[in-house]
Scaffold this motif. Sequence first.
Motif, mmCIF file in Angstrom:
data_model
loop_
_atom_site.group_PDB
_atom_site.id
_atom_site.type_symbol
_atom_site.label_atom_id
_atom_site.label_comp_id
_atom_site.label_asym_id
_atom_site.label_seq_id
_atom_site.Cartn_x
_atom_site.Cartn_y
_atom_site.Cartn_z
ATOM 1 N N GLY A 161 194.634 55.921 76.406
ATOM 2 C CA GLY A 161 193.663 56.044 75.322
ATOM 3 C C GLY A 161 193.008 54.753 74.896
ATOM 4 O O GLY A 161 192.123 54.768 74.038
ATOM 5 N N THR A 162 193.407 53.631 75.476
ATOM 6 C CA THR A 162 192.897 52.352 74.954
ATOM 7 C C THR A 162 191.448 52.086 75.338
ATOM 8 O O THR A 162 190.794 51.250 74.711
ATOM 9 N N LEU B 92 189.410 55.797 73.414
ATOM 10 C CA LEU B 92 189.165 55.821 71.971
ATOM 11 C C LEU B 92 188.111 54.798 71.548
ATOM 12 O O LEU B 92 187.380 55.015 70.592
ATOM 13 N N VAL B 93 188.033 53.696 72.287
ATOM 14 C CA VAL B 93 186.989 52.708 71.988
ATOM 15 C C VAL B 93 185.617 53.314 72.268
ATOM 16 O O VAL B 93 184.674 53.157 71.496
ATOM 17 N N ARG C 8 200.388 51.153 75.091
ATOM 18 C CA ARG C 8 199.710 52.419 75.382
ATOM 19 C C ARG C 8 198.987 52.431 76.734
ATOM 20 O O ARG C 8 198.966 53.459 77.405
ATOM 21 N N GLN D 108 199.977 45.161 71.785
ATOM 22 C CA GLN D 108 199.698 46.494 71.246
ATOM 23 C C GLN D 108 199.047 47.386 72.307
ATOM 24 O O GLN D 108 199.370 48.566 72.423
ATOM 25 N N ILE D 109 198.104 46.817 73.052
ATOM 26 C CA ILE D 109 197.440 47.581 74.114
ATOM 27 C C ILE D 109 198.471 47.958 75.180
ATOM 28 O O ILE D 109 198.483 49.081 75.686
ATOM 29 N N LEU E 78 192.822 61.978 78.591
ATOM 30 C CA LEU E 78 193.423 60.940 77.750
ATOM 31 C C LEU E 78 194.741 60.537 78.388
ATOM 32 O O LEU E 78 195.645 61.359 78.536
#
Lengths: 759, 161, 290
Positions: free
Chosen positions: C32-33, C36-37, C107, C103-104, C29
């Motif tokens: 995580g973008t 997590l998807v 991270r 937002q992406i 990780l």
Amino acid sequence: MSEVMDRPQTLNLKVVGTRPIRPDGADKVTGKATFGADFSMPGMLVGKIKRSPHAHARIVSIDTKKALALAGVKAVITAADFPDLASEEYEAGESAANLRDLALNCMARGKVLYDGHAVAAVAATSSSIADAALALITVTYDVLPHVIDVEAAMEAGAPVLHAHLFTEGLETKPDRPSNIAKRNELMRGDLEAGFAQAEVTVEGRYTTAAVHQGYIEPHACVAAFAPDGQCQVWSSSQGQFMVRTYCAKILGLEASNIRVTPTEIGGGFGGKTTVYLEPLALALSRQSGAPVKMVMTREEVFRATGPTSGAVIEVKLGAKRDGAITAARVVLKYQAGAFPGSPVGAGSMTALACYDVPNFSVTGFDVVTNSPKVAAYRAPGAPISAFGVESAMDDLARELGMDPIALRRKNAVRDGVKAAYGPTFRNIGYLETLEAIADHPHYKAPLGPNQGRGVAVGFWFNVGGESTAAVQVGEDGSAVVVTGNPDIGGSRASMAMMAAEVLGLPIEKVRPIVADTASIGFSMLTGGSRTTFATGMAVTQAAQKIVVDLKRRAAQIWDVPVEQVDWINGAAVCLDAAKADKGDLTLAALAAQSARTGGPIGAQVSLTAQGAGPGFGAHICDVEVDPETGHVTILRYTAAQDVGRAIHPAYVEGQIQGGVAQGIGWALNEEYVFDSEGRMENAGFLDYRVPVASDLPMIEPIIVEVANPRHPFGAKGVGEVPIVPPLAAVANAVRAAIGVRMTDLPLSPPKIRAVIDAR
Amino acid sequence: MTSRRHISATVNGDPVEFLSEAGTTLLDALRDELGLTGSKEGCGSGDCGACSVIVDGRLICSCLMLAAEAEGRRIETIEGMADGSTLHPLQRKFLEHAALQCGFCTPGLLVAAKALLDANPDPSESETRYWLAGNLCRCTGYDKVIRAVMDAAAELRQARV
Amino acid sequence: MSQIAYLAPTSADEAAAALIKGGATARVLSGGTDLLVQLRAGRLAPGLIVDVKRVPGAIGIRQEDGGFVIGASTPGMTIGEHAALEKAWPGVVEAVMLIGSTQIQGRASIAGNLCNASPAADSAPALIAARATCVIVGPSGRREAPVEAIGIAPGRTSLAKGEFVLEIRLPPRAARSADAYLRSIPRTEMDIAVVGAGVNLTLDADGVIADARVALGAVGPTVALAPDAGAAIIGTRLDEAALARLDDAARSACQPISDKRGTVDFRTKIAGVLARRAAAIAYGRARGRA
């Protein structure tokens, strides 16, 4: 900002037409508003759905034993847990539903008809256990050939979805089942003679892709079924009474035993005018004895809830050299998805609604396909037919060398003209919207290289129907307005404003609420642009009843005949000069004495509203096309619309801007993409591509007000019309920019680059 | 049952502790463990922005962060935006401009807009549109949202002078 | 039911050991973008998630030996805010800043973008054009590899068991050189690149291109250098003829597929267009530094 034109000055309005803060606003900006997935109950289980991976298959068997045996699993259901309903049509407000089809869409029986069709559901003590249970359900399928393309589905040799489906609307009853559920036709005059008179004809074949309403809130509900059969549902929908009716029918329950409370709704646009989860959650709750919460994932929303039809539109127009249209022929082929009921009927009726055409025929085909059953989407059916007709009108204007607004003005319907769909128009504001865009500086603004301007118009009937509203006055003279229509975009504000206007109260003293099905009388769902018109009429009449009652009470207090009392600025005024020294009686003063004048002050009105004024819009769109990448940029957009009267102009503007944005998405990028197996390939916001903030310019609304005499404040429906013109407005602007007519939506970069290379 | 992990973090200035499964997202922990349902799930894949929160000063999608990663972090959500019952200027401007219709995307938009104004007190329309491109709104066509954010920025600049 | 464990090791050795122990179902990780998807969609069911962000060096940007060292888990936003990096490698920074929304960006990391091994990864063409390298750590210590060696097929990397990318290294910026990255997407934001083109070039004292590297994304199974495209403009001042040769060479380097995001024909043509446009931007930037 918008300009307000031709505001009727006959009424001295204090609240209607202003822009107060919406009464539910603070909750919505602080995160406190309770949407579907935000509601919880103690001891609640998690419900999830097992869905078909096939577009068309016979269900050979479903084995749920392993899932039921898993620790933490409390219920597993399949179609066997629901009554096998007979076919029955039910009119829900925006579109009719067949209850058998509705039940089969919620849970497949015998056959799955699209990728994502529900085949079983589970309730478990946690989300991960529910997931594990779904994996333990074994479904054996006999995969069948599938068909999704509308014209392929119409062919004689196409895979047949329903063996019992025979085309309606043919002169002779067909002897073989077909995917064409219905053929409808609207006609006037002599089509052949009309085309014979024409000096210029244009013709085109256009296609649109299936697109989704794209509300940001996925479907969600909580259901609790008590052992005595009384149950409660909390859900995000466009109509709590619609949910109650459908759940009662699908589960064989009594409506009065189901109390449905509407949560806040995170967008619907027609897509939440039906049920998917609620009957399953109730069935799971019945089996488990615990409340069950179900929330769709975004993927489920795309795969299994209503998009609107992909379609083929054929248009032929004939006109004299002066622009007078002599004949129009329109053929519409709409995907219905897995069950009959595409919006082709409305598409047919709206297709030529803006034009006074002496000879025409509009033929519509409702075609079932192996894709999710379509649901209403903002002016259902109208944007599709308008895309074809308005594209052809643009070509006709070019052929004639005529200004496109002038061509539309020349053929415009006006008061006294019999609409193509039947009734005679009265008090319409179509010409006024055309004038508004013709006179707007946008229409004359210069354009640069690779830029183009398009114009298109649109129509929607707007709907009335059944609504109930109650107004209750508190002991301090403040008021509560109770309605049965979910507030999808600010309607609480307009309800409170209409009541405040009649009662003479400041808006802050009127608190609107949306009640559950046990707390207010029946109301058809929020849809068809009916709420401000129909429910607003009920609110207004309830407030007016209260004013009549208040005058009676004041007359009693003053001991004068009631004719001697008027209601002015929120107070009873005595017209008897001899008693004028008693001063006015405010609503607060009357409320304080209510016990002595007849008890609590309040009124409820249930009505069937008639005379929703039809709405017209006229749009201008400027684009720039990058000839190398095929990318279209929307540079400027102006939308004029007759709204009758804007109760809350800011939310009227918002409806226009939002409808335009959805129309632009439909025109440029949105589409359902299926693979060769009929599975949706882009079931997510990443590849479905609704417009983002950086895709759009400011969208300028022009509010035109030609009052509707059938509404107390002149209101007409607003929400649907603005999505009708943009598909063609964008396509016409692209035509102007690149010199080639694009006929197939979406106008995605690869298609545009290909036609530029071929020109 | 899967083993649950103990997490300590700061949410809207207050210390919080909760248990979560290793695969749980921050969004699910906020909503289901802490009862903070203002952050919404519109997609679960980082494509809609309805779950936007600020973690250690960075705007993120809480659906794309594991709750376990929140250990020791400072998290700001929509619930912490107003000062008691006094709305943040952005919240007030959203109401004044009618920048919401259904209101579902609104918490995420407000959090994202706050992060923008924290980073750039005087954004252009284009900067505002691109910054907010990760927040889908299907109701408004963005027009009034953009106006509200820029108006709030102007008011906040005025307040600083 | 899948049992997922989560670890956040604080040293590279500890991380490598955890990844080895976790075996085939262990996953790194970073931002995580993507991870997590994939978790959410059920495409991935890891037994162990190893969060490497607390490993020293994984986050942060430093200048070293005239070049830059970017912690491979540094979020895009931090990279975009680094003025010196942006000045030296504007193409790399603009490529990183195109990965997803704000937002992406809060991270998403370069390590994740490269190790997700998508042929459409936005950072890859710019980094490859820039001659960037990856510092890879694992059970057998540290090694360095060029960025183009990471992705070997869609979704597959050359990393061995237990290895992860700790740092990205950008070489010293030569005088009169600059880079640029462009991509084509249907919308203006939030899409996966349909085509991406990174160009990095160096001019001689007379403004003639002395060195040029062109890398293309989403037009083959991996992001790859297009050597002929670079060669097409070396020795030129990027005149019309040179641009036409670049367009040709870029198109010739394409082996795309048709999918929901674009067709073979479209991707090929756009590769030429973007290579030209990115080269023009890089050339303008380099001249500005002359």
